[in-house]
Design a protein around this motif. Structure first.
Motif, PDB file in Angstrom:
ATOM      1  N   ARG A  10       0.838  -1.208   0.000  1.00 19.50           N
ATOM      2  CA  ARG A  10       0.000   0.000   0.000  1.00 19.50           C
ATOM      3  C   ARG A  10       0.873   1.258   0.000  1.00 19.50           C
ATOM      4  O   ARG A  10       0.647   2.179  -0.780  1.00 19.50           O
ATOM      5  CB  ARG A  10      -0.917   0.016   1.221  1.00 19.50           C
ATOM      6  CG  ARG A  10      -2.078  -0.917   1.124  1.00 19.50           C
ATOM      7  CD  ARG A  10      -3.070  -0.660   2.272  1.00 19.50           C
ATOM      8  NE  ARG A  10      -4.011  -1.754   2.360  1.00 19.50           N
ATOM      9  CZ  ARG A  10      -4.138  -2.548   3.411  1.00 19.50           C
ATOM     10  NH1 ARG A  10      -3.399  -2.371   4.488  1.00 19.50           N
ATOM     11  NH2 ARG A  10      -5.016  -3.523   3.398  1.00 19.50           N
ATOM     12  N   GLU A  11       1.852   1.285   0.904  1.00 20.86           N
ATOM     13  CA  GLU A  11       2.718   2.462   1.030  1.00 20.86           C
ATOM     14  C   GLU A  11       3.523   2.733  -0.242  1.00 20.86           C
ATOM     15  O   GLU A  11       3.795   3.888  -0.574  1.00 20.86           O
ATOM     16  CB  GLU A  11       3.668   2.304   2.224  1.00 20.86           C
ATOM     17  CG  GLU A  11       2.953   2.374   3.562  1.00 20.86           C
ATOM     18  CD  GLU A  11       3.854   2.051   4.741  1.00 20.86           C
ATOM     19  OE1 GLU A  11       5.069   1.809   4.550  1.00 20.86           O
ATOM     20  OE2 GLU A  11       3.339   2.048   5.880  1.00 20.86           O
ATOM     21  N   ALA A  21      -0.314  -1.841  -4.297  1.00 25.05           N
ATOM     22  CA  ALA A  21      -1.354  -2.761  -3.816  1.00 25.05           C
ATOM     23  C   ALA A  21      -2.459  -2.949  -4.853  1.00 25.05           C
ATOM     24  O   ALA A  21      -2.908  -4.073  -5.077  1.00 25.05           O
ATOM     25  CB  ALA A  21      -1.941  -2.269  -2.495  1.00 25.05           C
ATOM     26  N   GLU A  22      -2.887  -1.890  -5.494  1.00 30.66           N
ATOM     27  CA  GLU A  22      -3.989  -1.982  -6.451  1.00 30.66           C
ATOM     28  C   GLU A  22      -3.546  -2.552  -7.789  1.00 30.66           C
ATOM     29  O   GLU A  22      -4.261  -3.342  -8.400  1.00 30.66           O
ATOM     30  CB  GLU A  22      -4.637  -0.610  -6.637  1.00 30.66           C
ATOM     31  CG  GLU A  22      -5.328  -0.090  -5.384  1.00 30.66           C
ATOM     32  CD  GLU A  22      -6.393  -1.028  -4.841  1.00 30.66           C
ATOM     33  OE1 GLU A  22      -7.187  -1.560  -5.641  1.00 30.66           O
ATOM     34  OE2 GLU A  22      -6.432  -1.232  -3.614  1.00 30.66           O
ATOM     35  N   SER A  23      -2.361  -2.176  -8.263  1.00 31.82           N
ATOM     36  CA  SER A  23      -1.893  -2.643  -9.577  1.00 31.82           C
ATOM     37  C   SER A  23      -1.405  -4.086  -9.524  1.00 31.82           C
ATOM     38  O   SER A  23      -1.442  -4.794 -10.523  1.00 31.82           O
ATOM     39  CB  SER A  23      -0.789  -1.736 -10.109  1.00 31.82           C
ATOM     40  OG  SER A  23       0.314  -1.709  -9.219  1.00 31.82           O
ATOM     41  N   GLY A  24      -0.949  -4.514  -8.369  1.00 29.91           N
ATOM     42  CA  GLY A  24      -0.500  -5.895  -8.189  1.00 29.91           C
ATOM     43  C   GLY A  24       0.973  -5.988  -7.848  1.00 29.91           C
ATOM     44  O   GLY A  24       1.766  -5.116  -8.191  1.00 29.91           O
ATOM     45  N   LEU A  62       9.253  -8.666  -1.834  1.00 36.34           N
ATOM     46  CA  LEU A  62       8.075  -7.937  -2.283  1.00 36.34           C
ATOM     47  C   LEU A  62       8.481  -7.198  -3.553  1.00 36.34           C
ATOM     48  O   LEU A  62       9.377  -6.348  -3.523  1.00 36.34           O
ATOM     49  CB  LEU A  62       7.612  -6.951  -1.208  1.00 36.34           C
ATOM     50  CG  LEU A  62       6.449  -6.030  -1.586  1.00 36.34           C
ATOM     51  CD1 LEU A  62       5.170  -6.829  -1.842  1.00 36.34           C
ATOM     52  CD2 LEU A  62       6.226  -4.984  -0.509  1.00 36.34           C
ATOM     53  N   LEU A  63       7.864  -7.580  -4.671  1.00 40.01           N
ATOM     54  CA  LEU A  63       8.226  -7.033  -5.984  1.00 40.01           C
ATOM     55  C   LEU A  63       7.012  -6.403  -6.643  1.00 40.01           C
ATOM     56  O   LEU A  63       5.914  -6.963  -6.598  1.00 40.01           O
ATOM     57  CB  LEU A  63       8.734  -8.148  -6.898  1.00 40.01           C
ATOM     58  CG  LEU A  63       9.980  -8.887  -6.426  1.00 40.01           C
ATOM     59  CD1 LEU A  63      10.056 -10.263  -7.050  1.00 40.01           C
ATOM     60  CD2 LEU A  63      11.210  -8.080  -6.772  1.00 40.01           C
ATOM     61  N   GLY A  64       7.210  -5.268  -7.294  1.00 39.52           N
ATOM     62  CA  GLY A  64       6.127  -4.635  -8.026  1.00 39.52           C
ATOM     63  C   GLY A  64       6.590  -3.362  -8.701  1.00 39.52           C
ATOM     64  O   GLY A  64       7.788  -3.056  -8.731  1.00 39.52           O
ATOM     65  N   GLY A  65       5.629  -2.642  -9.234  1.00 33.47           N
ATOM     66  CA  GLY A  65       5.935  -1.379  -9.891  1.00 33.47           C
ATOM     67  C   GLY A  65       6.044  -1.475 -11.398  1.00 33.47           C
ATOM     68  O   GLY A  65       6.291  -0.478 -12.072  1.00 33.47           O
ATOM     69  N   ARG A  66       5.874  -2.675 -11.927  1.00 31.90           N
ATOM     70  CA  ARG A  66       5.851  -2.920 -13.373  1.00 31.90           C
ATOM     71  C   ARG A  66       5.213  -4.285 -13.586  1.00 31.90           C
ATOM     72  O   ARG A  66       5.168  -5.099 -12.654  1.00 31.90           O
ATOM     73  CB  ARG A  66       7.242  -2.873 -13.996  1.00 31.90           C
ATOM     74  CG  ARG A  66       8.158  -4.014 -13.557  1.00 31.90           C
ATOM     75  CD  ARG A  66       9.418  -4.087 -14.433  1.00 31.90           C
ATOM     76  NE  ARG A  66      10.376  -5.041 -13.955  1.00 31.90           N
ATOM     77  CZ  ARG A  66      10.305  -6.365 -14.134  1.00 31.90           C
ATOM     78  NH1 ARG A  66       9.299  -6.913 -14.777  1.00 31.90           N
ATOM     79  NH2 ARG A  66      11.256  -7.156 -13.671  1.00 31.90           N
TER      80      ARG A  66
END
Length: 120
Positions: free
Chosen positions: A75-76, A80-83, A105-109
């Protein structure tokens, strides 16, 4: 309970720097020094547990706390919403390099498939 040769135990102790993004009494999260995605955070228990295979029933609460920390961090970090993906590698063939249980924890793309498809 720390292991003197463990790099993550040294980050917990403060003898090796880490870019901390979350800390509680039992859990620490910090940015990976070689990120595989725009958001790449490692989430670890402060107790030295070598791998998933070494978990005991008494460790259930700290693993639950790690999952909640992952949710909060997603969330921070705005993913969280995009996955996002939460990964634990266990053992040599599972890709574990540091033998202190940890979750990526991986994300942002878009992360694509977890594994390339191969004939068995």
């Amino acid at each position: 309970m720390h292991s003197p040769d463990c790099i993550f135990c040294k980050i917990i102790a403060g003898t090796i720097p880490g870019q901390k993004v979350f800390e509680s009494d039992r859990v620490l999260a910090f940015r990976d020094i070689a990120p595989a995605a725009p958001v790449h955070i490692l989430i670890i228990p402060k107790k030295h547990i070598p791998s998933m295979n070494d978990l005991a029933a008494e460790d259930a609460a700290v693993i639950g706390e790690i999952m909640l920390a992952a949710q909060q961090l997603a969330r921070e970090e705005g993913i969280a919403e995009s996955g996002y993906r939460l990964i634990n590698n266990c053992g040599k063939e599972g890709g574990q390099v540091v033998y202190h249980i940890h979750f990526h924890l991986l994300g942002g793309r878009p992360l694509g498939e977890l594994l390339a498809r191969q004939a068995l």
